[in-house]
Write a protein that holds these residues in place. Structure first.
Motif, PDB file in Angstrom:
ATOM      1  N   GLU A  48       2.424   1.930  -3.233  1.00 42.11           N
ATOM      2  CA  GLU A  48       1.547   2.411  -4.130  1.00 42.11           C
ATOM      3  C   GLU A  48       1.316   3.962  -4.202  1.00 42.11           C
ATOM      4  O   GLU A  48       1.412   4.750  -4.946  1.00 42.11           O
ATOM      5  N   VAL A  49       1.235   4.465  -2.847  1.00 48.39           N
ATOM      6  CA  VAL A  49       1.297   5.832  -2.750  1.00 48.39           C
ATOM      7  C   VAL A  49       2.311   6.369  -2.871  1.00 48.39           C
ATOM      8  O   VAL A  49       2.377   7.695  -3.651  1.00 48.39           O
TER       9      VAL A  49
ATOM     10  N   ARG B 258      -5.601   7.535   1.092  1.00 45.87           N
ATOM     11  CA  ARG B 258      -4.358   6.829   0.658  1.00 45.87           C
ATOM     12  C   ARG B 258      -3.607   7.705   1.467  1.00 45.87           C
ATOM     13  O   ARG B 258      -2.509   8.074   0.800  1.00 45.87           O
TER      14      ARG B 258
ATOM     15  N   LEU C 198      -0.515   7.457   4.498  1.00 46.75           N
ATOM     16  CA  LEU C 198       0.411   6.426   5.223  1.00 46.75           C
ATOM     17  C   LEU C 198      -0.162   6.434   6.705  1.00 46.75           C
ATOM     18  O   LEU C 198       0.326   7.411   7.323  1.00 46.75           O
TER      19      LEU C 198
ATOM     20  N   ARG D  79       3.783  12.271 -12.642  1.00 43.04           N
ATOM     21  CA  ARG D  79       2.877  12.568 -11.664  1.00 43.04           C
ATOM     22  C   ARG D  79       3.263  13.549 -10.631  1.00 43.04           C
ATOM     23  O   ARG D  79       2.389  13.980  -9.753  1.00 43.04           O
TER      24      ARG D  79
ATOM     25  N   GLU E 219       1.915  -1.750  -8.996  1.00 41.10           N
ATOM     26  CA  GLU E 219       1.292  -0.844  -9.419  1.00 41.10           C
ATOM     27  C   GLU E 219       0.293  -0.227  -8.972  1.00 41.10           C
ATOM     28  O   GLU E 219      -0.723  -1.000  -8.586  1.00 41.10           O
ATOM     29  N   PRO E 220      -0.002   1.160  -8.727  1.00 40.66           N
ATOM     30  CA  PRO E 220      -1.290   1.358  -8.250  1.00 40.66           C
ATOM     31  C   PRO E 220      -2.471   1.494  -9.016  1.00 40.66           C
ATOM     32  O   PRO E 220      -2.462   1.974 -10.046  1.00 40.66           O
ATOM     33  N   ASP E 221      -3.399   0.567  -8.703  1.00 41.30           N
ATOM     34  CA  ASP E 221      -4.388   0.593  -9.896  1.00 41.30           C
ATOM     35  C   ASP E 221      -5.789   0.286  -8.947  1.00 41.30           C
ATOM     36  O   ASP E 221      -6.785   0.379  -9.846  1.00 41.30           O
ATOM     37  N   SER E 222      -6.003   0.043  -7.936  1.00 39.27           N
ATOM     38  CA  SER E 222      -7.341  -0.119  -7.136  1.00 39.27           C
ATOM     39  C   SER E 222      -8.206   1.021  -7.490  1.00 39.27           C
ATOM     40  O   SER E 222      -8.763   0.866  -8.677  1.00 39.27           O
ATOM     41  N   SER E 223      -8.289   1.957  -6.778  1.00 39.06           N
ATOM     42  CA  SER E 223      -9.234   3.049  -7.102  1.00 39.06           C
ATOM     43  C   SER E 223      -7.967   4.008  -7.335  1.00 39.06           C
ATOM     44  O   SER E 223      -7.279   4.115  -6.165  1.00 39.06           O
ATOM     45  N   ILE E 224      -8.027   5.000  -8.100  1.00 35.03           N
ATOM     46  CA  ILE E 224      -7.030   5.981  -8.452  1.00 35.03           C
ATOM     47  C   ILE E 224      -6.753   6.791  -6.986  1.00 35.03           C
ATOM     48  O   ILE E 224      -7.262   6.667  -6.100  1.00 35.03           O
TER      49      ILE E 224
ATOM     50  N   ASP F 166     -10.580  11.921  -7.264  1.00 34.01           N
ATOM     51  CA  ASP F 166     -11.807  10.864  -7.584  1.00 34.01           C
ATOM     52  C   ASP F 166     -12.732  10.960  -6.555  1.00 34.01           C
ATOM     53  O   ASP F 166     -12.117  10.286  -5.491  1.00 34.01           O
TER      54      ASP F 166
ATOM     55  N   LYS G 200       4.267   5.654  -5.436  1.00 33.89           N
ATOM     56  CA  LYS G 200       4.220   5.797  -6.973  1.00 33.89           C
ATOM     57  C   LYS G 200       3.389   6.827  -7.328  1.00 33.89           C
ATOM     58  O   LYS G 200       3.550   7.347  -8.219  1.00 33.89           O
ATOM     59  N   LEU G 201       2.219   6.849  -6.698  1.00 32.14           N
ATOM     60  CA  LEU G 201       1.213   7.827  -6.931  1.00 32.14           C
ATOM     61  C   LEU G 201       1.668   9.134  -6.877  1.00 32.14           C
ATOM     62  O   LEU G 201       1.370   9.880  -7.661  1.00 32.14           O
TER      63      LEU G 201
ATOM     64  N   PHE H 132      -7.672  11.110  -3.473  1.00 32.08           N
ATOM     65  CA  PHE H 132      -8.583   9.790  -3.443  1.00 32.08           C
ATOM     66  C   PHE H 132      -9.605   9.685  -2.553  1.00 32.08           C
ATOM     67  O   PHE H 132      -9.776  10.202  -1.604  1.00 32.08           O
TER      68      PHE H 132
ATOM     69  N   GLU I 253       0.669  -1.153   0.160  1.00 31.71           N
ATOM     70  CA  GLU I 253       0.028   0.202  -0.052  1.00 31.71           C
ATOM     71  C   GLU I 253       0.938   1.332  -0.102  1.00 31.71           C
ATOM     72  O   GLU I 253       0.535   2.324  -0.772  1.00 31.71           O
TER      73      GLU I 253
ATOM     74  N   MET J  22      -1.846   5.605 -15.072  1.00 30.62           N
ATOM     75  CA  MET J  22      -1.950   4.484 -14.322  1.00 30.62           C
ATOM     76  C   MET J  22      -2.255   3.309 -15.199  1.00 30.62           C
ATOM     77  O   MET J  22      -2.200   2.279 -15.282  1.00 30.62           O
TER      78      MET J  22
ATOM     79  N   MET K 183      -2.944  14.634  -6.844  1.00 28.26           N
ATOM     80  CA  MET K 183      -4.096  13.486  -6.977  1.00 28.26           C
ATOM     81  C   MET K 183      -4.751  13.369  -5.524  1.00 28.26           C
ATOM     82  O   MET K 183      -4.028  13.118  -4.572  1.00 28.26           O
TER      83      MET K 183
ATOM     84  N   LYS L 104      -7.477   7.906 -14.632  1.00 24.54           N
ATOM     85  CA  LYS L 104      -6.200   6.841 -14.498  1.00 24.54           C
ATOM     86  C   LYS L 104      -5.240   7.084 -15.807  1.00 24.54           C
ATOM     87  O   LYS L 104      -4.124   6.975 -15.866  1.00 24.54           O
TER      88      LYS L 104
END
Lengths: 330, 230
Positions: free
Chosen positions: A231-232, B89, B91, B78, A325-330, B162, A234-235, B85, A228, B51, B83, B46
């Motif tokens: 992913e963050v 998201r 930490l 990016r 890769e982050p892909d679940s919900s953006i 989103d 990477k986002l 969510f 997780e 993505m 972004m 995405k």
């Protein structure tokens, strides 16, 4: 450094004026920060780390012990190399002059390093001291022991077959009753030692590979655990290199602690064994002492285990981080 | 600023998520993206943050074709896109301060600049006094505001959200929307995906409506759009 917006830098949003020196400093500060952060991560979640480090420690202890054994065996073997001496037992009916000429003659032989003359009186008194038959020997009316000339061949002729040739050459001489060179046991010892060394080498290699695999697997699991977070990262625009670094440093730390445990256990083991080794050495009238790891060897051990830890994590980190890769919900 | 040209996206298995979408969001514009769940809102976002890659067509940001951006360059794209969510998201093991500082740390800012910028961003969302808290000590609305602070901390020219108000009550939703308006007023292009039509109706912004992967409406009002239920 904006890829899409050339004007961003100029607008001041991303403007950073860093000289080369500041960049170098920033690079080191950044790396040290990651290095300490990795230590902090280990500290926060200690159980899996402790288990991994313990396994690494044991894995590293075995090859290190083998190294210590090989090192000590070598010193014993060197001690025994002097066994490649030729003992020449001389006829008892030689006059003093003949004796001196013969000794001179052998000493000047081109294949001889040096000679040691042991007269029959010397031999007798030594025998009296060591054997405990002192009183019994005094009953003998004449000295039954021959004069012995111990010949040490030059290093090139100390091996089994040239030494045997040399022995036959000396046995031809008329002053020599017979010569003795116990070469077979030396050959066997050498062969056995080589076998042990090769076995240790291959076992050591296997254990080192296991260290790499263990570190790799642990790092892989911790990457999956922190999916997780990755992913963050990477986002918000972290490069793969940035994400990889803490894991590489964790591998380095694992290696370091594993090496430390290996070193400690070797020291403990040597301490535990030294007593019995001394007893055995005393029984064999040897001043042999078990040698541990020197400081440089210890540093080598640590560097090597850190290298193994680093390569273990390097093996998995790249691939594993590509997979997330982050892909679940953006 | 964000331009789609005949963009289609199909997933393996033949699911057509987007079909021939074209639109252009101007620099400094604020727009809503709406439609049913599964209409392709998330897929569209995405494609902007790479993505996902489009199956056909091109996406441009500031005139740059995103299909020419290779894997290694994605992080740098990016960094220009803030972004936000639905599930924040954040930490969990890091403080609010560290969460917001993340984009700056990644870009290699110095400690002083980081502190200044994070404090500015947290002040903007009204959470400066909670910088030392952890995300699970905050309410849903506060966590969302932390997410917004993180998205804007490096002042990106584009903001994507989103369902930013998905879990919030109307009053909090409006607060969040006011924040977006503030960022928009300083020149940031904002694209918000939401199915909260009541909210959209109150705000009077350009609305892109998606139905089953097709753009059915692109204009000011969403409530009268074909095939969209409120």
């Amino acid at each position: 450094m904006s890829l899409l917006f050339k004007q961003r830098g100029a607008a001041g949003a991303n403007q950073r004026k860093l000289g080369l020196f500041a960049k170098v400093i920033a690079f080191f500060v950044g790396n040290i920060r990651h290095w300490l952060a990795a230590l902090g991560d280990i500290w926060r979640d200690p159980i899996p780390s402790i288990l991994t480090v313990a396994v690494l420690g044991v894995s590293l202890t075995l090859p290190s012990i083998m190294y210590v054994v090989a090192k000590n065996a070598q010193s014993v073997e060197q001690h025994w190399q002097s066994a490649a001496e030729i003992s020449l037992f001389l006829h008892t009916d030689l006059s003093e002059k003949q004796l001196q000429t013969f000794i001179k003659q052998v000493e000047l032989h081109p294949k001889v390093e040096k000679v040691v003359f042991v007269s029959n009186e010397q031999a007798l008194s030594e025998f009296e001291q060591l054997s405990g038959f002192g009183d019994a020997l005094s009953l003998l009316d004449s000295n039954p022991l021959p004069n012995v000339l111990i010949v040490v061949p030059l290093a090139d002729y100390a091996f089994a077959s040239p030494a045997a040739d040399l022995l036959t050459e000396f046995e031809q001489m008329r002053e020599v009753e017979f010569g003795k060179l116990d070469i077979e046991w030396l050959r066997r010892l050498n062969a056995v030692l080589n076998l042990i060394k090769d076995t240790m080498g291959s076992l050591g290699l296997l254990l080192c590979i296991s260290v790499v695999l263990i570190v790799g697997n642990t790092i892989r699991l911790s990457i999956i655990n922190r999916k997780e977070e990755i992913e963050v990262l990477k986002l918000v625009g972290a490069t793969d290199g940035f994400i990889q670094r803490p894991f590489l440093f964790t591998g380095l730390w694992y290696g370091f602690f594993g090496g430390l445990i290996a070193w400690l256990s070797i020291e403990l083991m040597l301490y535990y064994l030294s007593g019995s080794i001394v007893t055995i050495a005393d029984l064999y009238q040897s001043d042999f002492r078990l040698a541990g790891l020197s400081v440089s060897e210890m540093i080598n051990l640590l560097l090597m285990s850190m290298g193994l830890g680093l390569s273990g994590s390097y093996l998995v980190v790249r691939k594993q981080i590509l997979l997330i890769e982050p892909d679940s919900s953006i | 600023m964000i331009r789609f040209e005949q963009v289609s996206k199909s997933y393996s298995g033949g699911v057509q998520a987007l079909q021939k979408i074209s639109f252009h969001i101007q620099p400094g514009e604020m727009a809503f993206l709406t439609g049913h769940s599964g209409a392709g809102k998330s897929t569209l976002l995405k494609l902007i943050s790479i993505m996902e890659r489009p199956s056909a067509g091109h996406v441009f940001i500031n005139g740059h074709d995103l299909s020419k951006v290779n894997r290694k360059q994605i992080p740098f794209v990016r960094r220009d896109i803030g972004m936000i969510f639905q599930n924040h998201r954040l930490l969990r093991d890091n403080t609010i301060f560290d969460n917001v500082a993340l984009p700056l740390v990644i870009e290699g800012y110095g400690l002083k600049a980081i502190r200044k910028r994070v404090e500015t961003a947290l002040d903007k969302v009204g959470l400066l006094d909670k910088a030392r808290y952890y995300p699970n000590m905050l309410s849903g609305g506060e966590q969302q505001r932390v997410g917004i602070a993180r998205a804007v901390v490096n002042t990106p020219p584009i903001l994507l959200a989103d369902e930013p108000t998905g879990n919030l009550d109307p009053k909090l939703s409006l607060e969040i929307m006011r924040l977006f308006e503030d960022f928009n007023s300083v020149g940031t292009s904002v694209l918000i995906a939401t199915h909260d039509l009541g909210l959209i109706a109150r705000m009077k912004y350009r609305t892109l409506t998606l139905t089953r992967g097709r753009m059915v409406q692109d204009g000011l009002e969403a409530s009268g759009a074909n095939g969209v239920e409120s």
